[in-house]
Design an enzyme around this catalytic site. Sequence first.
Site, short mmCIF file in Angstrom:
data_model
loop_
_atom_site.label_atom_id
_atom_site.label_comp_id
_atom_site.label_asym_id
_atom_site.label_seq_id
_atom_site.Cartn_x
_atom_site.Cartn_y
_atom_site.Cartn_z
N HIS A 275 0.81 -1.22 0.00
CA HIS A 275 0.00 0.00 0.00
C HIS A 275 0.84 1.27 0.00
CE1 HIS A 275 -2.97 3.01 1.27
NE2 HIS A 275 -1.99 3.43 2.05
N GLU A 424 -23.68 18.77 5.94
CA GLU A 424 -22.76 19.92 5.90
C GLU A 424 -21.47 19.58 5.17
OE1 GLU A 424 -24.07 18.72 8.75
OE2 GLU A 424 -25.45 20.29 9.43
C1 LIG Z 1 -9.23 11.11 5.92
C2 LIG Z 1 -8.06 10.22 5.79
N1 LIG Z 1 -7.81 9.31 6.76
C3 LIG Z 1 -6.71 8.53 6.69
C4 LIG Z 1 -5.84 8.65 5.66
C5 LIG Z 1 -4.59 7.82 5.62
N2 LIG Z 1 -4.72 6.79 4.58
C6 LIG Z 1 -4.23 6.96 3.36
S1 LIG Z 1 -4.57 5.68 2.34
C7 LIG Z 1 -5.37 4.85 3.56
C8 LIG Z 1 -5.95 3.48 3.31
C9 LIG Z 1 -6.92 3.54 2.24
O1 LIG Z 1 -7.24 2.28 1.80
P1 LIG Z 1 -7.71 2.09 0.31
O2 LIG Z 1 -8.58 3.20 -0.06
O3 LIG Z 1 -8.26 0.73 0.22
O4 LIG Z 1 -6.40 2.24 -0.52
P2 LIG Z 1 -5.43 1.08 -1.06
O5 LIG Z 1 -4.83 0.41 0.14
O6 LIG Z 1 -6.26 0.17 -1.84
O7 LIG Z 1 -4.42 1.81 -1.84
C10 LIG Z 1 -5.38 5.60 4.73
C11 LIG Z 1 -6.00 5.14 6.00
C12 LIG Z 1 -6.14 9.62 4.67
N3 LIG Z 1 -5.35 9.82 3.64
N4 LIG Z 1 -7.26 10.36 4.76
#
Ligand SMILES: Cc1ncc(C[n+]2csc(CCOP(=O)(O)OP(=O)(O)O)c2C)c(N)n1
Length: 673
Positions: A275, A424
């Site tokens: 990731h 909102e």
């Molecule tokens: C509001 C918010 N919370 C947390 C994050 C940190 N974050 C970035 S990517 C991610 C995981 C997202 O998972 P997914 O959408 O499935 O992405 P993939 O692992 O498939 O690339 C997190 C928690 C963020 N960027 N924005």
Amino acid sequence: MTALQSPSADAPPLPAPRDRELREMADAIRALAMDAVEKANSGHPGMPMGMADVATVLFSKFLKFDPRDPAWPDRDRFVLSAGHGSMLLYSLLHLTGYAEMTLDELKRFRQLGSRTAGHPEYGHAPGIETTTGPLGQGLGNAVGMALAERIMNARFGDGLVDHHTYVIAGDGCLMEGISHEAISLAGHLKLRKLIVLWDDNSISIDGPTGLTVSDDQLARFEASGWDVSAADGHDTDAMAAALEVARASDRPSLIACRTTIAFGAPTKAGTAAAHGSALGAAEIEGARKRLGWPYPPFEIPEAIRMRWHAVGARGAAASSAWRERLAKAPADLRHEFERRQSGELPSGWRAALAAVKEKFAADAPKLATRQASGGVLDALAPVIPELIGGSADLTPSNNTKVKSQALLTSKNYGGSYIHYGVREHGMAAAMNGLALHGGVVPYGGTFLIFTDYFRPAIRLSALMGVRVIYVMTHDSIGLGEDGPTHQPVEQLAALRAVPGLRVFRPADAVETAECWELALAAPKTPSVIALTRQALPALRRDTGENRSARGGYVLAEADGARRVTLVATGSEVALAMTARDLLKAKGVAAAVVSLPCWELFDAQDPAYRASVLGTAPRVAVEAASPFGWERYVGAGGAIVGMTGFGASAPAEDLFRHFGITAEKVAEAALSRI
Ligand SMILES: Cc1ncc(C[n+]2csc(CCOP(=O)(O)OP(=O)(O)O)c2C)c(N)n1
């Protein structure tokens, strides 16, 4: 290890592609993404590698765009809501021939001053339609963009406005609360040209999404009025077919694209390990073998590069045909389209505003500033057709809708007022999208306290520099009986801390008109206008100069040499004026400074600021947290404000109870001189 695919140094060969040419094009994205992340030793290779096939189908077969005319108003909008996968977007922009997105920029991924920031940033390079990274925001923006398309289409017709908004969203975007508001709003408004491609890879940071979520996403979207489908995201034929269906729908569409994160990586594909960190040399070497991509880092073979260039060239005919249509359109329609697209307001708006200001000055009404704001909108809405108002279900309280505005609904995109419902965050994110799309100027209302419900979107308005106007009423304990849950205390300080956001708190009707004028006249700046529920006396009778434009000014000079300066905003300016009288009765000459906008005042030259604030001791008064006021009162000054939460009672009782009164201000002044 939470692997969906068994890790093995010699992982089995990948399934044969449907279309070898498309697979090779997608592999170019994969290679650029893993190599750029590796070089930066930071970033997210998994998502771009997983979604490369989907993006290749979208860009090569559907997306209407022209890298040589990137601001073409009728282009499709592409929003990468899963902004951590920024290398997907940067690779696509590079490969399709956006001049600014050079190979060097990809090599400088995540470095200071590059166009290739960690997450896509609006304004860093053409083709980046919005800033994404805080998950879910892009999806919310896309709703606004798709809505703007419908609004502009209703006004200017299919010949000038007829485009789609495509979104790539991840599991994270769909887990975020904002996704609920966004999809609910899009479904209700039947935004049929909004298509969301969900990267359904069952992986987020902590591991398989099964750890955290059991939602049936398709059922969820369907329940909100969307068309839904699912397809193998690595099957380019299936993806193309799903997109065809979505484009023909009379509703917004979700396509669940089943993908493998880091597709091609031998041991990390399908795992959370892919990731958010560089894959490492061995894994990259393995991926190159598995994908059949023998080329060195950042090298794209000529044949594949040409194929991508052809994709980039595909839109040129459509953009020039569109420019011809625009040129041949009736002159008044063309001029109006061009004016609205440029963000320039119609010539008559200043006169309309001046007229309402003069009326306020002449009538000197005792008026809540929220009512004054309604009066301003009454005058402006008919002359600024691109003004798109709304409220998150507080229309009668926010005074945001005026008579001349028809409702904007799924049956009438020609309306100019949106009932956003109790959403909102969805409203604010959509307003960012409306502003980014162009052709419309959004404003939206709720209570000031609820800015906390959409702070992430306000922050992005400021980070991107877009003209979104937040009409925030009920701005202090002055709202009275609703009590401490509804009484903002720390919100003004928190909003003033957002770089690039202007926070206005006008003191009377004339100042309210001035603040509206300033908010509208700043095409690259978002504004919050904080307004009272309670009536306020008229303080300003002059209209010649917009005195709020300097952020702060001397409303009433001291009678004689200044012994103290009282500084206030909004409803407390009247209170400072009374304190001035009390002090005068005691033989103390006090000046009153109205400070409706700190940001504008701070931008004035030091001599002006010094002349306004004076050298005498200062007392600040604002029915809010004193946080931040130190800068204006200095060491010898005093601040009269709220030190805790409010309470439920009639407003006058609360001002007395919390000691925010003219007497207390006068007392504080006497103690300082
Ligand atoms: C509001 C918010 N919370 C947390 C994050 C940190 N974050 C970035 S990517 C991610 C995981 C997202 O998972 P997914 O959408 O499935 O992405 P993939 O692992 O498939 O690339 C997190 C928690 C963020 N960027 N924005």
